[in-house]
Design a protein around this motif. Structure first.
Motif, mmCIF file in Angstrom:
data_model
loop_
_atom_site.group_PDB
_atom_site.id
_atom_site.type_symbol
_atom_site.label_atom_id
_atom_site.label_comp_id
_atom_site.label_asym_id
_atom_site.label_seq_id
_atom_site.Cartn_x
_atom_site.Cartn_y
_atom_site.Cartn_z
ATOM 1 N N VAL A 290 0.865 -1.186 0.000
ATOM 2 C CA VAL A 290 0.000 0.000 0.000
ATOM 3 C C VAL A 290 0.897 1.229 0.000
ATOM 4 C CG1 VAL A 290 -1.654 1.305 1.375
ATOM 5 C CG2 VAL A 290 -1.863 -1.173 1.192
ATOM 6 N N VAL A 291 0.624 2.203 -0.842
ATOM 7 C CA VAL A 291 1.479 3.385 -0.956
ATOM 8 C C VAL A 291 0.748 4.627 -0.449
ATOM 9 C CG1 VAL A 291 2.759 4.894 -2.512
ATOM 10 C CG2 VAL A 291 2.803 2.415 -2.869
ATOM 11 N N TRP A 292 1.416 5.308 0.478
ATOM 12 C CA TRP A 292 0.914 6.552 1.053
ATOM 13 C C TRP A 292 1.817 7.711 0.651
ATOM 14 C CZ3 TRP A 292 -3.517 6.807 4.022
ATOM 15 C CH2 TRP A 292 -4.037 5.589 4.492
ATOM 16 N N ARG A 293 1.210 8.874 0.472
ATOM 17 C CA ARG A 293 1.943 10.111 0.187
ATOM 18 C C ARG A 293 1.528 11.122 1.252
ATOM 19 N NH1 ARG A 293 1.373 14.882 -3.116
ATOM 20 N NH2 ARG A 293 3.215 15.314 -4.417
ATOM 21 N N CYS A 294 2.444 11.436 2.159
ATOM 22 C CA CYS A 294 2.105 12.234 3.340
ATOM 23 C C CYS A 294 2.806 13.586 3.290
ATOM 24 C CB CYS A 294 2.519 11.507 4.622
ATOM 25 S SG CYS A 294 1.886 9.828 4.754
ATOM 26 N N ALA A 345 1.608 15.127 14.833
ATOM 27 C CA ALA A 345 2.772 15.944 14.475
ATOM 28 C C ALA A 345 2.383 17.367 14.081
ATOM 29 C CB ALA A 345 3.525 15.288 13.324
ATOM 30 N N GLY A 346 1.132 17.720 14.248
ATOM 31 C CA GLY A 346 0.705 19.076 13.958
ATOM 32 C C GLY A 346 -0.176 19.208 12.747
ATOM 33 N N GLY A 347 -0.520 18.086 12.135
ATOM 34 C CA GLY A 347 -1.435 18.120 10.998
ATOM 35 C C GLY A 347 -0.729 18.010 9.662
ATOM 36 N N GLY A 348 -1.517 17.768 8.645
ATOM 37 C CA GLY A 348 -1.007 17.570 7.298
ATOM 38 C C GLY A 348 -1.976 16.699 6.533
ATOM 39 N N HIS A 349 -1.458 15.984 5.539
ATOM 40 C CA HIS A 349 -2.317 15.148 4.707
ATOM 41 C C HIS A 349 -1.631 13.818 4.438
ATOM 42 C CE1 HIS A 349 -4.771 18.727 3.806
ATOM 43 N NE2 HIS A 349 -3.623 19.354 3.684
ATOM 44 N N ALA A 350 -2.351 12.732 4.610
ATOM 45 C CA ALA A 350 -1.878 11.402 4.234
ATOM 46 C C ALA A 350 -2.848 10.876 3.186
ATOM 47 C CB ALA A 350 -1.832 10.484 5.443
ATOM 48 N N THR A 351 -2.376 10.784 1.953
ATOM 49 C CA THR A 351 -3.216 10.360 0.830
ATOM 50 C C THR A 351 -2.888 8.927 0.453
ATOM 51 O OG1 THR A 351 -3.281 12.626 -0.013
ATOM 52 C CG2 THR A 351 -3.902 10.868 -1.543
ATOM 53 N N LEU A 352 -3.906 8.111 0.334
ATOM 54 C CA LEU A 352 -3.749 6.709 -0.041
ATOM 55 C C LEU A 352 -3.698 6.624 -1.569
ATOM 56 C CD1 LEU A 352 -3.692 3.717 0.844
ATOM 57 C CD2 LEU A 352 -6.202 3.766 0.792
ATOM 58 N N LEU A 353 -2.490 6.459 -2.110
ATOM 59 C CA LEU A 353 -2.337 6.459 -3.559
ATOM 60 C C LEU A 353 -2.611 5.102 -4.190
ATOM 61 C CD1 LEU A 353 0.804 8.618 -4.434
ATOM 62 C CD2 LEU A 353 -1.601 9.250 -4.508
ATOM 63 N N ARG A 354 -2.119 4.039 -3.556
ATOM 64 C CA ARG A 354 -2.274 2.711 -4.149
ATOM 65 C C ARG A 354 -2.699 1.721 -3.075
ATOM 66 N NH1 ARG A 354 3.039 0.015 -6.441
ATOM 67 N NH2 ARG A 354 3.196 -0.762 -4.295
ATOM 68 N N ALA A 355 -3.735 0.938 -3.375
ATOM 69 C CA ALA A 355 -4.235 -0.056 -2.418
ATOM 70 C C ALA A 355 -5.152 -1.010 -3.140
ATOM 71 C CB ALA A 355 -4.988 0.626 -1.274
#
Length: 398
Positions: A290-294, A345-355
Motif C-alpha cells: 500500500v502506498v501513502w503520500r504524506c 505531528a501538527g497536521g497535514g495530509h496522508a493520501t492513499l495512492l495505491r491499495a
C-alpha cells in the motif's frame, strides 16, 4: 452498464455537461485515466472522457506562457517545452507505473490533482503557476477566469482555486500556465550514511543557505540502493541547478558545509535519473504494498515515517515534508497509525495512492477534513455543482 461520452471540442464538453445536468445523470470525469485508481469508483452511470479535447492552443516561449486543452498529454507538452528549452517548474510526477495503469497522463489530470514533484519546495505547486482557465461548471455554465499574461488580475483567482479539486467542481476546457527556462546544468550532492533526523537537519541547513538548492530528498539504505548507483548506505540528495559556473560554485559551497560527512556528487543525466525516480516513486513500482503520500512539516517527517507499520519502506522528499510510505497490504494498510502520526505531528495530509480494492472500500483516499474545511468544501460544491453531477464520491464518499 457505464456509457462513455467522448467530446472532442470545448462546445461538445459544454453540451455533455448541460445534458447531464438536465437529465440528473452524474458524470465521472477522466482524462488519460492514469490516476483513476487513486480513489474508489465514482457513483456515476456515465463517463465524460476529455482526452479527445486536446492540443496546444497557444505557446509563447518568449512570454513564458502556454495554453492547452485538458486532454493534451504530458509527453506532447514535454517535447514542445524541451524544444524551446523550457519546463514546468513544478516538476509534475508520472505515477502511471506506480499505479499499474496504462494510457498517457494529461495536463488536465495534472491540474485536477495538483500533484507536484521535488521542485515543489523551491518553485511551488501546480496551482502557483496557473494563470487562467476556461471551464464549464457542474451547473452546465461555461466561465473563464484569469488570462494569458502573468500580471493579469480579474477578481477571484479561480484558476488556482479549482486546481486540486479532482474534477469535482468544474470541467476545464482550456488551461493557461506559466513555464520557465530549463536549467543549463544540474549537479546533485549526495551525503551518505545519515539517519532520518540528521538528514532532515542537513536538508534544512542546505535549504537555509545561499546555495539555492532546488531539491532535497533522503533515501534510507533499502531505497537508496534502488535509486543511487552503487549506494551502500542511506543517501541524502541535494540538487543544484542553473548556469554552469554558478552550479559549480554552489556545489563547492555545499560540500564545504558538510565537512566530515561522506560526500559525493552526481552530474547531468545521472542526476536527472535519480530525481525522476524520487518524483515518480519508482522504488515502489511493481511491488504489492500500500502506498501513502504524506505532506507534513519537514521536521515531522521522521516521526511520521517511524509510525508506519512493521515491514514498511519509506523515503523523504521536500526536505522531509513529503513522506512516501509503502506499507504491508493487510489490516487497514497502516491508515490508523500513519494518519494518527500526521495529526499528532501538527497536521497535514496522508493520501492513499495505491491499495487493493478491498482496502479502498473501507479506508478514505484523502485525509479526513476538519469540520471547518468540510463546511467550506460543501459551500464550494453548492456554488459550482449543487446537484453533485461531477465526479460524485471522488474526494469523499457521498
Amino acid at each position: 452498464m457505464t456509457s462513455t461520452l467522448r467530446p472532442a471540442t470545448n462546445g461538445e464538453v459544454e453540451d455533455a455537461v448541460r445534458w447531464a445536468v438536465s437529465a440528473g445523470e452524474p458524470l465521472e470525469v477522466v482524462g488519460g485515466g492514469t490516476k483513476r485508481s487513486i480513489s474508489p469508483p465514482t457513483q456515476a452511470g456515465y463517463t465524460l472522457e476529455v482526452a479527445g479535447n486536446a492540443g496546444i492552443v497557444a505557446y509563447e516561449p518568449e512570454e513564458l506562457v502556454l495554453t492547452v486543452r485538458p486532454g493534451t498529454t504530458m509527453d506532447v507538452l514535454a517535447e514542445a517545452l524541451e524544444e524551446a528549452g523550457q519546463m514546468f517548474a513544478f516538476e509534475p510526477p508520472d505515477l502511471t507505473a506506480l499505479l499499474g495503469g496504462e494510457g498517457a497522463a494529461t495536463f488536465g489530470g495534472t491540474y485536477a490533482t495538483n500533484l507536484s514533484g521535488p521542485r515543489r519546495l523551491s518553485a511551488g505547486a501546480v496551482r502557483d503557476h496557473m494563470l487562467g482557465l476556461a471551464a464549464v461548471s457542474g451547473r452546465g455554465e461555461p466561465f473563464k477566469a484569469g488570462g494569458r499574461v502573468v500580471k493579469n488580475v480579474t477578481g477571484y483567482d479561480l484558476a488556482r482555486a479549482l486546481c486540486g479539486s479532482w474534477g469535482t467542481l468544474a470541467v476545464a476546457t482550456e488551461l493557461t500556465v506559466k513555464v520557465l527556462p530549463r536549467p543549463q546544468a544540474e549537479t546533485t550532492v549526495v551525503l551518505s550514511g545519515l539517519e532520518p533526523a540528521g538528514a532532515v537537519a542537513a536538508m534544512a541547513r542546505a535549504m537555509g543557505s545561499p546555495t539555492d538548492v532546488s531539491g532535497a530528498a533522503h533515501l534510507p539504505a533499502d531505497v537508496a540502493r534502488l535509486v543511487v548507483s552503487e549506494a551502500a548506505a542511506a543517501a541524502t540528495l541535494l540538487r543544484v541547478e542553473g548556469f554552469g559556473p554558478s552550479v559549480a560554485a554552489r556545489v563547492h559551497a555545499l560540500v564545504a558545509m558538510f565537512e566530515g560527512v561522506d560526500v559525493a556528487t552526481v552530474e547531468a543525466d545521472a542526476s536527472r535519473a535519480m530525481w525522476r525516480a524520487v518524483r515518480d516513486a519508482t522504488p515502489f513500482v511493481g511491488t504489492g504494498g500500500v502506498v501513502w503520500r504524506c505532506s507534513v512539516a519537514p521536521s515531522a517527517g521522521p516521526t511520521v515515517a517511524a509510525a508506519a507499520p512493521v515491514g514498511s519502506r519509506t523515503y523523504f522528499d521536500w526536505a522531509g515534508g513529503l513522506v512516501w510510505i509503502e506499507a504491508p497490504a493487510d489490516g487497514d494498510g497502516g491508515a490508523t497509525a500513519i494518519r494518527g502520526a500526521v495529526a499528532a505531528a501538527g497536521g497535514g495530509h496522508a493520501t492513499l495512492l495505491r491499495a487493493p480494492a478491498s482496502l479502498r472500500a473501507s479506508v478514505p483516499t484523502f485525509q479526513p477534513a476538519s469540520d471547518g474545511l468540510r463546511a467550506l468544501a460543501d459551500r464550494l460544491r453548492s456554488a459550482f455543482d449543487p446537484q453533485a453531477i461531477l465526479n460524485p464520491g471522488r474526494m469523499a464518499r457521498a
